[in-house]
Design a protein around this motif. Structure first.
Motif, PDB file in Angstrom:
ATOM      1  N   PHE A 130      44.624  45.234  39.404  1.00 54.93           N
ATOM      2  CA  PHE A 130      43.497  44.347  39.136  1.00 54.93           C
ATOM      3  C   PHE A 130      42.200  44.847  39.770  1.00 54.93           C
ATOM      4  N   VAL A 131      42.268  45.636  40.816  1.00 57.75           N
ATOM      5  CA  VAL A 131      41.049  46.259  41.356  1.00 57.75           C
ATOM      6  C   VAL A 131      40.490  47.248  40.343  1.00 57.75           C
ATOM      7  N   ILE A 132      41.369  47.992  39.683  1.00 58.74           N
ATOM      8  CA  ILE A 132      40.920  48.921  38.642  1.00 58.74           C
ATOM      9  C   ILE A 132      40.331  48.148  37.469  1.00 58.74           C
ATOM     10  N   VAL A 133      41.010  47.061  37.058  1.00 53.85           N
ATOM     11  CA  VAL A 133      40.496  46.219  35.975  1.00 53.85           C
ATOM     12  C   VAL A 133      39.139  45.641  36.370  1.00 53.85           C
ATOM     13  N   GLU A 146      33.468  45.014  35.636  1.00 53.30           N
ATOM     14  CA  GLU A 146      32.145  45.026  36.260  1.00 53.30           C
ATOM     15  C   GLU A 146      31.158  45.840  35.419  1.00 53.30           C
ATOM     16  N   LEU A 147      31.597  46.969  34.902  1.00 49.13           N
ATOM     17  CA  LEU A 147      30.740  47.779  34.030  1.00 49.13           C
ATOM     18  C   LEU A 147      30.421  47.034  32.734  1.00 49.13           C
ATOM     19  N   VAL A 148      31.410  46.333  32.194  1.00 49.88           N
ATOM     20  CA  VAL A 148      31.174  45.540  30.983  1.00 49.88           C
ATOM     21  C   VAL A 148      30.155  44.440  31.279  1.00 49.88           C
ATOM     22  N   LEU A 149      30.255  43.805  32.448  1.00 51.79           N
ATOM     23  CA  LEU A 149      29.304  42.757  32.819  1.00 51.79           C
ATOM     24  C   LEU A 149      27.889  43.318  32.945  1.00 51.79           C
ATOM     25  N   VAL A 150      27.751  44.501  33.508  1.00 54.41           N
ATOM     26  CA  VAL A 150      26.431  45.139  33.597  1.00 54.41           C
ATOM     27  C   VAL A 150      25.877  45.368  32.189  1.00 54.41           C
ATOM     28  N   ALA A 151      26.722  45.813  31.271  1.00 53.38           N
ATOM     29  CA  ALA A 151      26.286  46.030  29.887  1.00 53.38           C
ATOM     30  C   ALA A 151      25.849  44.717  29.246  1.00 53.38           C
ATOM     31  N   VAL A 152      26.598  43.632  29.492  1.00 49.72           N
ATOM     32  CA  VAL A 152      26.241  42.321  28.939  1.00 49.72           C
ATOM     33  C   VAL A 152      24.896  41.863  29.496  1.00 49.72           C
ATOM     34  N   LEU A 172      36.339  37.626  36.483  1.00 52.99           N
ATOM     35  CA  LEU A 172      36.144  38.365  37.731  1.00 52.99           C
ATOM     36  C   LEU A 172      36.431  37.477  38.936  1.00 52.99           C
ATOM     37  N   ALA A 173      36.048  36.202  38.849  1.00 50.48           N
ATOM     38  CA  ALA A 173      36.352  35.266  39.941  1.00 50.48           C
ATOM     39  C   ALA A 173      37.860  35.073  40.081  1.00 50.48           C
ATOM     40  N   GLN A 174      38.582  35.012  38.958  1.00 48.01           N
ATOM     41  CA  GLN A 174      40.041  34.874  39.016  1.00 48.01           C
ATOM     42  C   GLN A 174      40.676  36.097  39.684  1.00 48.01           C
ATOM     43  N   ILE A 175      40.172  37.282  39.357  1.00 45.20           N
ATOM     44  CA  ILE A 175      40.688  38.496  40.000  1.00 45.20           C
ATOM     45  C   ILE A 175      40.432  38.429  41.508  1.00 45.20           C
ATOM     46  N   GLY A 176      39.239  38.001  41.883  1.00 47.70           N
ATOM     47  CA  GLY A 176      38.917  37.881  43.303  1.00 47.70           C
ATOM     48  C   GLY A 176      39.807  36.879  44.022  1.00 47.70           C
ATOM     49  N   ARG A 177      40.075  35.749  43.385  1.00 50.66           N
ATOM     50  CA  ARG A 177      40.947  34.734  43.996  1.00 50.66           C
ATOM     51  C   ARG A 177      42.367  35.259  44.153  1.00 50.66           C
ATOM     52  N   GLU A 212      48.374  32.389  43.503  1.00 51.53           N
ATOM     53  CA  GLU A 212      49.465  33.263  43.077  1.00 51.53           C
ATOM     54  C   GLU A 212      49.397  33.550  41.582  1.00 51.53           C
ATOM     55  N   ARG A 213      48.524  32.830  40.863  1.00 54.75           N
ATOM     56  CA  ARG A 213      48.381  33.015  39.414  1.00 54.75           C
ATOM     57  C   ARG A 213      47.656  34.322  39.122  1.00 54.75           C
ATOM     58  N   LYS A 214      48.302  35.182  38.367  1.00 58.04           N
ATOM     59  CA  LYS A 214      47.659  36.427  37.964  1.00 58.04           C
ATOM     60  C   LYS A 214      46.693  36.121  36.816  1.00 58.04           C
ATOM     61  N   PRO A 215      45.533  36.779  36.810  1.00 60.57           N
ATOM     62  CA  PRO A 215      44.561  36.570  35.728  1.00 60.57           C
ATOM     63  C   PRO A 215      45.074  37.119  34.396  1.00 60.57           C
ATOM     64  N   TRP A 216      44.217  36.989  33.363  1.00 59.50           N
ATOM     65  CA  TRP A 216      44.537  37.503  32.044  1.00 59.50           C
ATOM     66  C   TRP A 216      44.984  38.946  32.173  1.00 59.50           C
ATOM     67  N   PRO A 217      45.988  39.395  31.535  1.00 56.79           N
ATOM     68  CA  PRO A 217      46.679  38.866  30.364  1.00 56.79           C
ATOM     69  C   PRO A 217      47.864  37.964  30.690  1.00 56.79           C
ATOM     70  N   PHE A 218      48.052  37.632  31.957  1.00 58.90           N
ATOM     71  CA  PHE A 218      49.169  36.766  32.344  1.00 58.90           C
ATOM     72  C   PHE A 218      48.796  35.291  32.247  1.00 58.90           C
ATOM     73  N   ALA A 219      47.536  35.009  32.150  1.00 58.84           N
ATOM     74  CA  ALA A 219      47.034  33.645  31.967  1.00 58.84           C
ATOM     75  C   ALA A 219      46.056  33.685  30.789  1.00 58.84           C
TER      76      ALA A 219
END
Length: 113
Positions: free
Chosen positions: A23-26, A31-37, A66-71, A78-85
């Protein structure tokens, strides 16, 4: 309530560490996609004087992701972000940020009653 054996705990922690590294790699890619947006939204706002509705929604969803990854990475959940949610749904725009600027009458045009 039974305590997990020490070997099970280590295996669970190692698996979590693996997910955290993934998830750090994701995070870096997102983050790059967010900069583009951000840059696309800025360009759209400069050209059309209003934000793009599609970018508003996607930018909000991506920010929540990104907030879910940080949490998850900081052990707040303990909930993994998308694609698991599910992918986060965009929230309504705050204030007038998503509205076009008010129309200003031309200098030679008389205001209408």
């Amino acid at each position: 309530m039974s305590e997990p054996r020490d070997g099970q705990h280590s295996e669970t922690l190692l698996l979590r560490i693996l997910w955290m590294v993934i998830f750090v790699i994701v995070w870096q890619v997102a983050e790059l996609v967010l900069v583009a947006v951000v840059l696309l939204q800025l360009g759209h706002r400069l050209i059309y004087a209003a934000p793009n509705a599609g970018l508003l929604g996607f930018g909000d969803s991506l920010s929540q992701y990104l907030a879910q990854i940080g949490r998850f990475g900081t052990f707040n959940t303990e909930r993994k972000p998308w694609p698991f949610a599910d992918w986060p749904a965009p929230r309504p725009v705050d204030g007038d940020a998503g509205q076009p600027p008010p129309a200003v009458p031309a200098a030679d045009e008389a205001p209408r009653p």
